[in-house]
Enzyme design. Structure first.
Site, PDB file in Angstrom:
ATOM      1  N   GLY A 136       0.527  -1.312   0.084  1.00  0.00           N
ATOM      2  CA  GLY A 136       0.100  -0.111  -0.012  1.00  0.00           C
ATOM      3  C   GLY A 136       0.553   1.325   0.256  1.00  0.00           C
ATOM      4  N   THR A 137       2.165   1.120  -0.202  1.00  0.00           N
ATOM      5  CA  THR A 137       2.960   2.673  -0.468  1.00  0.00           C
ATOM      6  C   THR A 137       2.373   2.546  -2.152  1.00  0.00           C
ATOM      7  OG1 THR A 137       5.295   0.758  -0.532  1.00  0.00           O
ATOM      8  CG2 THR A 137       5.226   2.158   1.664  1.00  0.00           C
ATOM      9  N   GLY A 138       1.941   3.071  -2.717  1.00  0.00           N
ATOM     10  CA  GLY A 138       1.815   3.228  -3.492  1.00  0.00           C
ATOM     11  C   GLY A 138       2.992   2.720  -4.693  1.00  0.00           C
ATOM     12  N   LYS A 139       3.293   1.333  -4.923  1.00  0.00           N
ATOM     13  CA  LYS A 139       4.189   0.506  -6.212  1.00  0.00           C
ATOM     14  C   LYS A 139       3.787   1.190  -7.041  1.00  0.00           C
ATOM     15  CE  LYS A 139       5.324  -2.844  -3.481  1.00  0.00           C
ATOM     16  NZ  LYS A 139       4.733  -2.711  -1.992  1.00  0.00           N
ATOM     17  N   HIS A 199      -9.621  -1.303  33.372  1.00  0.00           N
ATOM     18  CA  HIS A 199      -8.496  -1.664  32.149  1.00  0.00           C
ATOM     19  C   HIS A 199      -7.679  -1.349  31.734  1.00  0.00           C
ATOM     20  CE1 HIS A 199      -6.709  -5.833  29.678  1.00  0.00           C
ATOM     21  NE2 HIS A 199      -6.370  -4.313  29.369  1.00  0.00           N
ATOM     22  N   GLU A 200      -8.471  -0.765  29.983  1.00  0.00           N
ATOM     23  CA  GLU A 200      -8.193   0.557  29.640  1.00  0.00           C
ATOM     24  C   GLU A 200      -7.382   1.987  30.582  1.00  0.00           C
ATOM     25  OE1 GLU A 200      -8.106  -0.204  27.021  1.00  0.00           O
ATOM     26  OE2 GLU A 200      -9.190  -1.602  26.538  1.00  0.00           O
ATOM     27  N   HIS A 202      -4.124   0.976  31.262  1.00  0.00           N
ATOM     28  CA  HIS A 202      -3.360   1.742  30.219  1.00  0.00           C
ATOM     29  C   HIS A 202      -3.391   3.246  30.020  1.00  0.00           C
ATOM     30  CE1 HIS A 202      -3.054  -2.693  28.209  1.00  0.00           C
ATOM     31  NE2 HIS A 202      -4.532  -2.317  28.209  1.00  0.00           N
TER      32      HIS A 202
END
Ligand code: ADP
Ligand code: MG
Ligand code: ZN
Length: 608
Positions: free
Chosen positions: A205-208, A424-425, A428
């Site tokens: 997906g980098t555009g090659k 929990h979150e 984090h």
């Protein structure tokens, strides 16, 4: 579908014609057939008004209107017949005689068609069937002759460098290729060797592919594109012959570009596989090498290939004279992300206050394709709400959707589960906020999304390419924070932390075996990563160390994990009051944005 309908109609029509013909034929048979003697009697009795003389029969019409047929020998005329039977000439004269030219077209058609037509129909039927089969057959024969697509032919696909945002260095490099294609003389005159092959390297997906098309578009030359996997077919030898025909075609329409997408499908290191299909691949690869050696610099054909796995390519592909130019296309950095967003926002009605650079800031690690997808998702979200323009709201929602999958608001969770998720979150987020070397928290949510029950979105403030050991340990602390919080608050842990633990462990392992960050195990890597094609997973780790070292690695992993857990624990113990505040906010609102979060805990980097 259309074809089938046509065939059925045709068939019905044929049946109709046949039945019609048969019925007329039968009608003819309905006329009574009489013997010659009976006919002579009728003549003698003057019962006959008309006789039509055909080749081998007489069609008689009686005075009472009945019709009869009399069979006779073909070359016997009616007059000899009368003579032989001694018919009174006075009586025969009264009969109205007509001679019918039965050898005419009509006759033949009428008498032969009913017999021939079924055969014709069967023949047509077989012909249609054969044509279907032949389609398959001729495809098999033409297998080797690839129908390569010349993308430049259709206007829609015409791409130029303008459509490729960012990737400055890659573009510079490829501009040279465009020059070669446009003005080959200039280079040949000074004895420069025009490169035959260019390899585009970069993640998915980098555009090659886009870049290769842009080169063709800029140079305004034909562009033959084929994907590596298209070489690999059911039949052995097809790949090689396709390569041959592709290069032949290309040479005929030089100057031109051959683009081999995903070349790793055929270009893998030779001799690495088992079984027949790999032999086939090797043949294909050999043929590519032969063809590339075969054409002259003056042929003016340039082969561009793209891959995201340069590590698995056969070294022979990469040597000078083949793909000797290698152009790396990286994931876009902050500025490039903004550029790419601009390119893709061109046809989308964004709200006036939308700031694309804010989006770019929020999307580190996104590839060009991800960014294109992001804008598309935002457009879909807007359309779903019947909006005419796309707002910030949809764009930011789309980021999270692309990152973590769609929200699953409908998932039923109990109050207890909701509370656990919130702690929990919050754990984090809290640890991520108060440790000094971690990324900024942008959002905390307890709405299930994709696989995750809730999530904490942290983003680096800049694009980083190098990471220190301290950063990694703190990263592990953040990963473990949810687990630690659950134990701290509820006295036991749930399954919600499983994937956190797995990621933490594998990160700790990488620190030791890949990055050489362990003090006791020293600066070396452990385990040779090798490609095993026959395994489901492509990377297979082979142990290149002893049992004793394995034990040490395990110990060291535990050590790192302990260290990280301690750090997390420390934050949670000292900042417990913040934890409670975050949790109660989450339980009420389900999501907590950066601004609100900072109201609770203050700005990052000013504490501890
Ligand atoms: P690859 O072949 O490297 O996997 P593609 O060339 O197929 O990736 O890119 C996929 C899509 O991503 C393109 O069609 C384009 O819409 C978008 N894209 C990727 N990189 C860029 C870029 N630099 N500028 C504009 N669009 C890009
Ligand atoms: Mg591609
Ligand atoms: Zn978690």
């Amino acid at each position: 579908m259309n074809n089938l309908l046509k065939n059925i109609l045709l068939f019905l029509l044929a049946i109709f014609v046949v039945t019609a013909l048969f019925s007329t034929y039968n009608e003819k048979n309905k006329t009574k057939e009489v013997g010659i003697e009976a006919f002579i009697n009728q003549v003698n009795n003057e019962e006959i008004s008309e006789v039509i003389i055909a080749d081998n029969e007489l069609r008689t019409t009686l005075k009472n209107g009945e019709k009869e047929v009399v069979k006779k020998e073909a070359n016997e005329s009616l007059s000899t017949l009368f003579k032989n039977f001694n018919v009174d000439p006075n009586k025969s004269v009264k009969i109205n005689l007509k001679v019918k030219d039965e050898s005419g077209w009509n006759f033949w058609l009428g008498s032969i068609l009913p017999f021939v037509l079924p055969f014709i129909l069967i023949a047509i039927f077989i012909f249609y069937m054969m044509r279907g089969i032949q389609g398959v057959n001729s495809k098999a024969i033409n297998f080797g002759q690839m129908d390569t697509k010349d993308a430049t032919k259709s206007k829609k696909l015409k791409v130029s460098f303008k459509d490729v945002a960012g990737a400055k260095e890659a573009k510079e490099e490829l501009k040279e290729i465009v020059e070669f294609l446009k003005y080959p003389k200039k280079f040949l005159e000074v004895g420069a060797r025009i490169p035959k092959g260019v390899l585009l390297l970069g993640g998915p997906g980098t555009g090659k592919t886009l870049m290769a098309r842009a080169v063709a578009g800029e140079a305004d030359v034909p562009f033959f594109s084929i994907s590596g996997s298209e070489f690999v077919e059911m039949f052995v030898g097809v790949g090689a012959s396709r390569v041959r025909s592709l290069f032949q075609k290309a040479k005929k329409s030089s100057p031109c570009i051959i683009f081999i997408d995903e070349i790793d499908a055929v270009g893998r290191r030779r001799g690495a596989g088992l079984g027949g299909s790999h032999d086939e691949r090797e043949q294909t690869l050999n043929q590519i090498l032969v063809e590339m050696d075969g054409f002259e610099p003056t042929d003016n054909v340039i082969v561009i290939a793209a891959t995201n796995r340069p590590d698995v390519l056969d070294p022979a592909l990469l040597r000078p004279g083949r793909f000797d130019r290698q152009v790396v296309i990286d994931n876009p950095d902050l500025k490039d992300r903004e550029e790419i967003l601009k390119v893709h926002a061109r046809q989308k009605p964004l709200a006036k206050n939308v700031k694309l650079h804010l989006l770019a800031e929020r999307t580190p690690g996104f590839s060009g394709a991800d960014l294109a997808n992001l804008l598309n998702e935002a457009a879909i979200l807007a359309a779903r709400q019947n909006k005419k323009i796309i707002d910030h709201e949809e764009l930011f929602e789309a980021i999270e959707k692309v990152m973590m999958g769609p929200e699953r608001k409908s998932r039923v969770i109990t109050e207890k589960e909701k509370k656990i998720t919130a702690y929990h979150e919050a754990g984090h987020a809290l640890v991520a906020h108060f440790l000094p070397n971690t990324d900024q928290v942008h959002k905390v949510s307890i709405i299930a999304r994709g696989q995750a029950g809730g999530y904490t979105l942290k983003l680096p403030s800049e694009d980083k390419h190098m990471h220190s050991k301290t950063e990694f340990i703190e990263e592990i602390s953040v990963l473990l924070a949810g687990h630690v919080t659950e134990r701290e608050v509820f006295g036991e842990v749930t399954t919600g932390a499983t994937s956190d633990l797995r990621r933490a462990t594998s990160l700790a392992r990488s620190l030791i075996t890949d990055f050489g960050m362990s003090d006791t195990l020293g600066s070396r890597t452990y385990g040779a990563k090798e490609e095993m094609i026959f395994l489901g997973r492509e990377i297979h780790e082979q142990r290149d160390y002893s049992e004793k070292v394995a034990e040490k690695i395990d110990e060291e992993i535990s050590h790192f994990i302990e260290q990280a857990t301690e750090k997390a624990q420390q934050v949670i113990d000292t900042k417990r009051e913040y934890l409670e505040k975050i949790v109660s906010y989450l339980l009420k609102n389900e999501t907590l944005e950066k601004a609100e979060f900072e109201k609770i805990v203050g700005k990052k980097g000013k504490q501890l």
